[in-house]
Design an enzyme around this catalytic site. Structure first.
Site, PDB file in Angstrom:
ATOM      1  N   SER A 182      -9.401   2.105   3.238  1.00 40.66           N
ATOM      2  CA  SER A 182      -8.567   2.786   2.271  1.00 40.66           C
ATOM      3  C   SER A 182      -7.578   1.878   1.527  1.00 40.66           C
ATOM      4  O   SER A 182      -7.046   2.280   0.499  1.00 40.66           O
ATOM      5  CB  SER A 182      -7.778   3.889   2.986  1.00 40.66           C
ATOM      6  OG  SER A 182      -6.956   3.312   3.989  1.00 40.66           O
ATOM      7  N   LYS A 229       0.843  -1.202   0.000  1.00 41.25           N
ATOM      8  CA  LYS A 229       0.000   0.000   0.000  1.00 41.25           C
ATOM      9  C   LYS A 229       0.875   1.247   0.000  1.00 41.25           C
ATOM     10  O   LYS A 229       1.896   1.310   0.691  1.00 41.25           O
ATOM     11  CB  LYS A 229      -0.880  -0.019   1.252  1.00 41.25           C
ATOM     12  CG  LYS A 229      -1.881   1.133   1.337  1.00 41.25           C
ATOM     13  CD  LYS A 229      -2.708   1.024   2.617  1.00 41.25           C
ATOM     14  CE  LYS A 229      -3.738   2.132   2.738  1.00 41.25           C
ATOM     15  NZ  LYS A 229      -4.512   2.035   3.985  1.00 41.25           N
ATOM     16  N   SER A 246      -9.410  -0.267   7.455  1.00 37.33           N
ATOM     17  CA  SER A 246      -8.881  -0.200   6.082  1.00 37.33           C
ATOM     18  C   SER A 246      -8.241  -1.464   5.537  1.00 37.33           C
ATOM     19  O   SER A 246      -7.955  -1.513   4.348  1.00 37.33           O
ATOM     20  CB  SER A 246      -7.900   0.954   5.956  1.00 37.33           C
ATOM     21  OG  SER A 246      -8.621   2.149   5.814  1.00 37.33           O
TER      22      SER A 246
END
Ligand code: GLN
Length: 496
Positions: free
Chosen positions: A163, A88, A187
């Site tokens: 996210s 990420k 997330s």
């Protein structure tokens, strides 16, 4: 092995094939890179792909395998040697851009690895690239990324969650074998649920935050997304453990995670809190989770109702504490230290210009919310009060874990929603987080497992939460469920 079979392998299978010399990391990595090239334009899971670096790392892994075969060494290599993994874009990978989905970090290339990344690197993993995220991990859909949203591989008109939506879509869409994500308020777990993959949010303090761009420092934790519990556990095991560079990491040793293939849950008590089955929840989400509970009962688990009376305060408490911490953490982006600068004569104009132009609307909203909650005269009423209620939420968990071993609940009230459905009304987006926030506020570990689909063919996820530092037994329970179900083995058709 044909490319299609190769892309169906789990991380554990691929590691075994590499070890046995039936597969090379170069074949495996090339298959993933080609698939990224073909399908990422439709999914937009990646913000950056390091093709050359990945191929180099793959070749180096193959050399290590070859050498150890020649020496006839039976010494076990790490299961991540030669495995293609995505990271990420809020975690620093030395030499790769790190934007956090924000314009304010455009062009920033960190000179060092986050500890979680360094541990993967040392284990010989192949880092394919950086995955899309809501700006500074603030969001539940990736729609807040300054570089455009990611699409859900199960239906490209739906969000992948957020996210860590890029990481979840990459794993679900077979654009990475596994991925790192982060979980401040859901997330890892929520995008895992929306994309039908398995995701682990470790205990707060179990994984180092060094090199993770801070959002809410008392909540942030690095987690793992994979095809199943075993794969996610392998990744989790590689990144977990004390780090002198993050004083909030726990000293506690990381226990070995032993996942036996006997689907046995006798002696395990699963708690089901009424407060997670509230009005407004999509009926199919509740139905799938209840079916999963029946499956666990058939495996010998005892299922009991528990009370967690402060659950309803998680949204207001989180949306004070997380923005308050964010407003402090994001003060460092001033156009001087990182990324682009909006030029002006006067210093304050540089600051105002850079922050005004380069932060997106959700980040600005949170900075304002957080600054307000921390300001003199309001501090006690908002931040102080939120901290007290946070303690009550943690006590709900402590009390529940006196009675049960794990808590089972939906991850989110709905399956993946459509683009734009919540963007006009931020509060309705925040409410999507109602079931994922409590675990962060209490610091406890959670894992998302796929438990079926809704009528529109979108995945439903169940979350299992355990006591602090209880990942090993939590993952054993989640794995037992997966030994008798195959929801985690379904993959979406190729995006068109
Ligand atoms: N959706 C939550 C938020 O917007 C959680 C995000 C996260 O876990 N990073 O803050």
């Amino acid at each position: 092995m044909g490319v299609d079979d190769l892309l169906q392998l789990t991380l554990a299978d691929a590691a075994a094939a590499l070890e046995a010399g039936r597969l090379s990391s170069l074949e495996l990595t090339t298959a993933y890179l080609e698939r990224i090239e073909k399908h990422d334009p439709a999914l937009h899971a990646y913000l950056y792909v390091d093709r050359e670096g990945a191929l180099e790392r793959a070749a180096a892994a193959d050399t290590r395998y070859r050498e150890s075969h020649q020496r006839g060494s039976k010494q076990p290599k790490t299961p991540l040697l030669g495995i293609p993994i995505a990271v990420k874009d809020v975690l620093c990978v030395a030499g790769m851009p790190c934007t956090c989905g924000s314009r304010i970090l455009e062009g920033f290339i960190p000179p060092y690895h986050a500890t979680s990344v360094a541990r993967l690197w040392e284990a010989g993993a192949v880092i394919l690239g950086k995955t899309n995220t809501d700006e500074f991990a603030m969001g539940s859909s990736t729609e807040n990324s300054a570089y455009g949203a990611t699409r859900n591989p199960w239906n490209i008109d739906r969000v992948p969650g957020g996210s860590s939506g890029g990481s979840a879509a990459a794993v679900a869409g077979r654009l990475a074998l596994a991925a790192l994500g982060t979980d401040t308020g859901g997330s890892v777990r929520q995008p895992a649920a929306f994309c039908g993959v398995t995701g682990i949010k470790p205990t707060y303090g179990r994984v180092s935050r060094y090199g993770l761009v801070a959002y809410g420092s008392s909540l942030d934790v690095v987690g793992a997304l994979g095809r199943d519990v075993r794969d996610s556990a392998l990744l989790f095991g590689a990144i977990a453990g004390n780090d002198p560079r993050d004083s909030t990491t726990a000293e506690a040793a990381v226990p070995e995670i032993l996942l036996e293939d006997s689907p046995e849950l006798a002696g395990v008590t699963v708690g089901v809190p009424d407060e997670y089955f509230i009005e407004g929840i999509q009926p199919e989400v509740e139905a799938r989770v209840r079916e999963a509970l029946e499956t666990m009962e058939q495996l010998g688990a005892a299922v009991e109702r528990v009370r967690m009376p402060h659950t309803e305060y998680a949204v207001p408490v989180y949306y004070i504490i997380a923005p308050a911490e964010a407003s402090a953490n994001l003060a460092r982006y001033d156009g001087v230290r990182y990324g682009p600068r909006v030029a002006a004569e006067e210093m304050w104009e540089v600051l105002r210009g850079t922050r005004g132009e380069k932060f997106g609307p959700e980040v600005k909203r949170r900075i304002m919310l957080g600054t307000y909650a921390l300001s003199a005269g309001y501090f006690d009423a908002y931040y102080g009060q939120a901290q007290k209620v946070r303690t009550l939420i943690r006590q709900d968990f402590e009390q529940a874990f006196e009675q049960v071993d794990v808590i089972a609940a939906p991850v989110a009230p709905t399956t993946a929603f459509g683009f734009g459905e919540h963007t006009e009304d931020p509060l309705s987006m925040y409410l999507e987080d109602v079931f994922s926030l409590p675990a962060n506020l209490a610091g406890v570990p959670g894992v998302t497992v796929p438990v079926g689909f809704d009528a529109a063919g979108l995945p439903v996820g169940m979350q299992l939460m355990g006591p602090p530092f209880g990942e090993a037994s939590l993952l054993r329970v989640a794995h037992a469920y997966q030994t008798v179900t195959d929801w985690h083995r379904r993959s979406p058709p190729d995006p068109v």
